[in-house]
Motif scaffolding. Structure first.
Motif, PDB file in Angstrom:
ATOM      1  N   TRP A  72       0.754  -1.173   0.385  1.00 20.53           N
ATOM      2  CA  TRP A  72       0.095   0.026   0.087  1.00 20.53           C
ATOM      3  C   TRP A  72       1.235   1.219   0.396  1.00 20.53           C
ATOM      4  O   TRP A  72       0.756   2.490  -0.438  1.00 20.53           O
ATOM      5  N   THR A  73       1.899   1.198   0.975  1.00 21.19           N
ATOM      6  CA  THR A  73       2.323   2.695   0.578  1.00 21.19           C
ATOM      7  C   THR A  73       3.767   2.811  -0.299  1.00 21.19           C
ATOM      8  O   THR A  73       3.306   3.752  -0.732  1.00 21.19           O
ATOM      9  N   GLN A  74       3.692   1.482  -0.955  1.00 15.98           N
ATOM     10  CA  GLN A  74       5.167   1.558  -1.745  1.00 15.98           C
ATOM     11  C   GLN A  74       4.501   1.603  -3.320  1.00 15.98           C
ATOM     12  O   GLN A  74       4.540   2.765  -4.228  1.00 15.98           O
ATOM     13  N   TYR A  75       2.717   1.607  -3.078  1.00 17.03           N
ATOM     14  CA  TYR A  75       1.770   2.212  -4.252  1.00 17.03           C
ATOM     15  C   TYR A  75       1.383   3.251  -4.495  1.00 17.03           C
ATOM     16  O   TYR A  75       1.613   4.140  -5.321  1.00 17.03           O
ATOM     17  N   ILE A  76       1.043   3.857  -3.293  1.00 15.62           N
ATOM     18  CA  ILE A  76       1.007   5.691  -3.361  1.00 15.62           C
ATOM     19  C   ILE A  76       2.422   6.470  -3.766  1.00 15.62           C
ATOM     20  O   ILE A  76       1.947   6.804  -4.087  1.00 15.62           O
ATOM     21  N   GLN A  77       3.190   6.072  -2.558  1.00 16.50           N
ATOM     22  CA  GLN A  77       4.005   6.781  -3.195  1.00 16.50           C
ATOM     23  C   GLN A  77       4.536   6.593  -5.044  1.00 16.50           C
ATOM     24  O   GLN A  77       5.211   8.018  -5.937  1.00 16.50           O
TER      25      GLN A  77
ATOM     26  N   GLN B  55      -0.465  -3.685  -8.389  1.00 14.05           N
ATOM     27  CA  GLN B  55      -1.907  -3.110  -9.003  1.00 14.05           C
ATOM     28  C   GLN B  55      -2.419  -5.182  -9.110  1.00 14.05           C
ATOM     29  O   GLN B  55      -3.797  -5.111  -8.795  1.00 14.05           O
ATOM     30  N   SER B  56      -1.412  -5.341  -9.500  1.00 10.57           N
ATOM     31  CA  SER B  56      -2.011  -7.017 -10.151  1.00 10.57           C
ATOM     32  C   SER B  56      -2.609  -7.806  -8.851  1.00 10.57           C
ATOM     33  O   SER B  56      -3.143  -8.249  -8.544  1.00 10.57           O
ATOM     34  N   VAL B  57      -1.734  -7.577  -7.435  1.00 14.58           N
ATOM     35  CA  VAL B  57      -1.405  -8.395  -6.615  1.00 14.58           C
ATOM     36  C   VAL B  57      -2.971  -7.339  -5.314  1.00 14.58           C
ATOM     37  O   VAL B  57      -3.507  -8.866  -5.296  1.00 14.58           O
ATOM     38  N   PHE B  58      -2.540  -6.535  -5.227  1.00 18.02           N
ATOM     39  CA  PHE B  58      -4.726  -5.679  -4.860  1.00 18.02           C
ATOM     40  C   PHE B  58      -5.681  -6.783  -5.900  1.00 18.02           C
ATOM     41  O   PHE B  58      -6.718  -6.749  -4.850  1.00 18.02           O
ATOM     42  N   ARG B  59      -4.978  -6.542  -6.958  1.00 14.42           N
ATOM     43  CA  ARG B  59      -6.616  -7.007  -7.724  1.00 14.42           C
ATOM     44  C   ARG B  59      -7.011  -8.779  -7.378  1.00 14.42           C
ATOM     45  O   ARG B  59      -7.652  -9.293  -6.894  1.00 14.42           O
ATOM     46  N   SER B  60      -5.714  -9.488  -8.112  1.00 14.05           N
ATOM     47  CA  SER B  60      -5.882 -10.517  -7.266  1.00 14.05           C
ATOM     48  C   SER B  60      -6.203 -10.909  -6.132  1.00 14.05           C
ATOM     49  O   SER B  60      -6.381 -12.283  -5.474  1.00 14.05           O
ATOM     50  N   GLU B  61      -5.955 -10.477  -4.875  1.00 12.29           N
ATOM     51  CA  GLU B  61      -6.237 -10.812  -3.919  1.00 12.29           C
ATOM     52  C   GLU B  61      -7.236  -9.944  -2.885  1.00 12.29           C
ATOM     53  O   GLU B  61      -7.864  -9.661  -1.428  1.00 12.29           O
ATOM     54  N   LEU B  62      -7.972  -9.651  -4.062  1.00 13.70           N
ATOM     55  CA  LEU B  62      -9.575  -8.665  -3.237  1.00 13.70           C
ATOM     56  C   LEU B  62      -9.834  -7.247  -3.043  1.00 13.70           C
ATOM     57  O   LEU B  62     -10.159  -7.451  -2.165  1.00 13.70           O
ATOM     58  N   LEU B  63      -8.408  -6.258  -3.020  1.00 17.10           N
ATOM     59  CA  LEU B  63      -7.895  -4.915  -2.450  1.00 17.10           C
ATOM     60  C   LEU B  63      -8.409  -4.366  -3.256  1.00 17.10           C
ATOM     61  O   LEU B  63      -7.884  -3.786  -4.338  1.00 17.10           O
ATOM     62  N   PRO B  64      -8.998  -2.801  -2.231  1.00 15.46           N
ATOM     63  CA  PRO B  64      -9.268  -1.988  -2.677  1.00 15.46           C
ATOM     64  C   PRO B  64      -7.921  -1.437  -3.491  1.00 15.46           C
ATOM     65  O   PRO B  64      -7.204  -1.102  -2.871  1.00 15.46           O
ATOM     66  N   ILE B  65      -7.962  -0.992  -4.005  1.00 15.32           N
ATOM     67  CA  ILE B  65      -6.214   0.502  -5.516  1.00 15.32           C
ATOM     68  C   ILE B  65      -6.761   1.715  -4.550  1.00 15.32           C
ATOM     69  O   ILE B  65      -7.903   2.313  -4.970  1.00 15.32           O
ATOM     70  N   PRO B  66      -6.009   1.834  -3.925  1.00 11.29           N
ATOM     71  CA  PRO B  66      -6.100   3.265  -3.511  1.00 11.29           C
ATOM     72  C   PRO B  66      -6.242   4.029  -3.945  1.00 11.29           C
ATOM     73  O   PRO B  66      -5.500   3.989  -6.113  1.00 11.29           O
TER      74      PRO B  66
ATOM     75  N   GLU C 119      -5.356   8.998   2.531  1.00 11.37           N
ATOM     76  CA  GLU C 119      -6.019   7.926   2.456  1.00 11.37           C
ATOM     77  C   GLU C 119      -5.488   7.385   3.737  1.00 11.37           C
ATOM     78  O   GLU C 119      -4.759   7.402   4.038  1.00 11.37           O
ATOM     79  N   GLU C 120      -6.723   6.454   4.298  1.00 13.23           N
ATOM     80  CA  GLU C 120      -6.567   5.802   5.126  1.00 13.23           C
ATOM     81  C   GLU C 120      -5.794   4.505   4.943  1.00 13.23           C
ATOM     82  O   GLU C 120      -6.368   3.878   4.315  1.00 13.23           O
ATOM     83  N   PRO C 121      -4.528   4.049   5.716  1.00 12.97           N
ATOM     84  CA  PRO C 121      -4.186   2.137   5.334  1.00 12.97           C
ATOM     85  C   PRO C 121      -5.272   2.091   5.800  1.00 12.97           C
ATOM     86  O   PRO C 121      -5.866   1.774   6.174  1.00 12.97           O
ATOM     87  N   PRO C 122      -4.698   0.590   4.928  1.00 13.33           N
ATOM     88  CA  PRO C 122      -5.596  -0.619   5.478  1.00 13.33           C
ATOM     89  C   PRO C 122      -5.937  -0.962   7.045  1.00 13.33           C
ATOM     90  O   PRO C 122      -4.243  -1.556   7.229  1.00 13.33           O
ATOM     91  N   GLN C 123      -6.682  -1.552   7.522  1.00  8.17           N
ATOM     92  CA  GLN C 123      -7.030  -1.089   8.931  1.00  8.17           C
ATOM     93  C   GLN C 123      -7.194  -2.524   9.640  1.00  8.17           C
ATOM     94  O   GLN C 123      -7.546  -3.556   8.584  1.00  8.17           O
ATOM     95  N   SER C 124      -6.385  -3.387  10.242  1.00  8.52           N
ATOM     96  CA  SER C 124      -6.994  -4.405  10.920  1.00  8.52           C
ATOM     97  C   SER C 124      -8.086  -4.115  11.373  1.00  8.52           C
ATOM     98  O   SER C 124      -9.479  -2.941  11.846  1.00  8.52           O
ATOM     99  N   VAL C 125      -9.664  -5.163  11.836  1.00 10.65           N
ATOM    100  CA  VAL C 125     -10.919  -5.135  12.113  1.00 10.65           C
ATOM    101  C   VAL C 125     -10.819  -4.418  13.598  1.00 10.65           C
ATOM    102  O   VAL C 125      -9.761  -4.977  14.739  1.00 10.65           O
ATOM    103  N   ASP C 126     -12.089  -3.936  13.980  1.00 10.47           N
ATOM    104  CA  ASP C 126     -11.728  -3.318  15.341  1.00 10.47           C
ATOM    105  C   ASP C 126     -13.058  -4.107  15.820  1.00 10.47           C
ATOM    106  O   ASP C 126     -13.954  -3.910  16.261  1.00 10.47           O
ATOM    107  N   ARG C 127     -12.098  -4.725  16.944  1.00 11.22           N
ATOM    108  CA  ARG C 127     -12.684  -6.403  18.045  1.00 11.22           C
ATOM    109  C   ARG C 127     -13.942  -5.484  18.433  1.00 11.22           C
ATOM    110  O   ARG C 127     -15.123  -6.020  18.535  1.00 11.22           O
ATOM    111  N   ASN C 128     -13.023  -4.165  19.419  1.00 12.05           N
ATOM    112  CA  ASN C 128     -14.358  -3.556  20.980  1.00 12.05           C
ATOM    113  C   ASN C 128     -15.786  -2.928  19.796  1.00 12.05           C
ATOM    114  O   ASN C 128     -16.753  -3.704  20.207  1.00 12.05           O
TER     115      ASN C 128
END
Length: 337
Positions: A15-20, A59-70, A319-328
């Protein structure tokens, strides 16, 4: 065989390298149109190809992993019709700085990745950045533009530190220990990067029509200049030559080239890099006065960077980086339902 899911480290690095890379892509497209020297233009084109390939692979990694592209940056963040803002020498220094940052970033990315395909991706990019950096230094040397680090007299024999005075002597203004090679390394590199930062802030202040952002870059210019002067002083106190880049600068153009969002983001990246450089220099230095200087300057850079983030937040440009789930929050939500 199914691939393991991406780790948080891998997602964070991708994510960081894609943005930069998205940001640098726009900058290099402008440089390609305004650079005049053919050898430097070759480096710009080589850098642009590298950046575009990395961006496409991520981008290809994001698509194959079903991650939103920034969203990152686009052609809307650049005016390709603007006249030349930075000199060719600055463009060459920008690529050198980009090469150094890339080798550092992708070395860390490779070391913190687990999946073989992600490690392979980062390993390949690391080699390409190293090749780019080497070629850039060769071109700079050939043109007489490379700012060489200072030289020192070679020691005749191995010596050992005798007593705590080696560390505290810098606190005595009348009898400071001369700088060692490691300390000279960091003072010189920080002098060099602040000299570049001053020029970039000047160009950005010159071309934005937003008063708040203009003042922010003017403050950055003053801060970079102050820090560079301190490093220059510390080197010359030990009779170490402190060369600085010459004929590197900004034209008289006031036409906007980059969006305020892109300029602020680049400055935030440079500030973060500066803080990292100061932290490394602080731990590597063996004179207490140098450690104190680096810690103080780090705080100044952190406070300055915060002002930039506040502007980015106010304009909804971060943009907000990918976050861990807020269990609380999930538990609370489940209780309410």
């Amino acid at each position: 065989m199914d691939k393991p899911i991406l780790t948080a480290s891998e997602i964070g690095m991708l994510w960081t390298q894609y943005i930069q890379n998205s940001m640098t892509n726009q900058i290099l497209k402008y440089f390609k149109l305004t650079v005049e020297d053919n050898d430097i233009k070759f480096l710009v084109e080589k850098s642009l190809t590298l950046i575009e390939n990395v961006k496409s692979n991520i981008q290809s990694v994001f698509r194959s992993e079903l991650l939103p592209i920034p969203y990152a940056f686009s052609d809307a963040d650049i005016n390709l019709h603007a006249p030349k803002l930075f000199t060719d020498d600055l463009i060459l220094l920008f690529i050198e700085t980009m090469g150094k940052a890339g080798t550092t970033a992708y070395s860390l990315a490779q070391a913190t990745s687990t999946r073989s395909d992600i490690r392979g991706l980062f390993s390949t990019v690391l080699v390409e950045y190293s090749t780019l950096l080497n070629k850039t230094i060769e071109v700079s040397l050939e043109k007489g533009l490379y700012v060489r680090p200072p030289s020192i007299t070679k020691p005749d024999e191995v010596e050992f530190i005798e007593g705590k005075a080696y560390f505290s002597s810098g606190l005595n203004p009348f009898h400071k220990r001369s700088l060692n090679a490691v300390e000279i390394l960091h003072l010189f590199e920080n002098l060099k990067t602040n000299s570049i930062g001053k020029v970039i802030c000047t160009g950005f202040a010159q071309t934005t029509d937003n008063k708040e952002i203009k003042n922010y870059f003017l403050k950055g210019k003053e801060t970079s200049e102050k820090h560079a002067q301190l490093f220059h002083k510390l080197l010359t106190e030990s009779n170490v030559p402190a060369p600085v880049p010459s004929d590197v600068g900004v034209t008289d153009s006031t036409t906007r080239v980059f969006s305020d969002k892109l300029m602020l983001f680049l400055k935030s990246v440079l500030s973060a890099t500066g803080q990292g450089n100061y932290s490394t220099a602080s731990t590597a230095s063996m004179r207490y006065d140098l450690i104190g200087h680096y810690q103080k300057l780090s705080i100044e850079v952190a406070l300055y960077a915060k002002d930039g983030f506040d502007i980015l937040l106010k304009n909804n440009w971060l943009e907000e980086p990918p976050q861990s789930v807020d269990r609380n929050q999930l538990i609370k939500k489940g209780t309410q339902s």
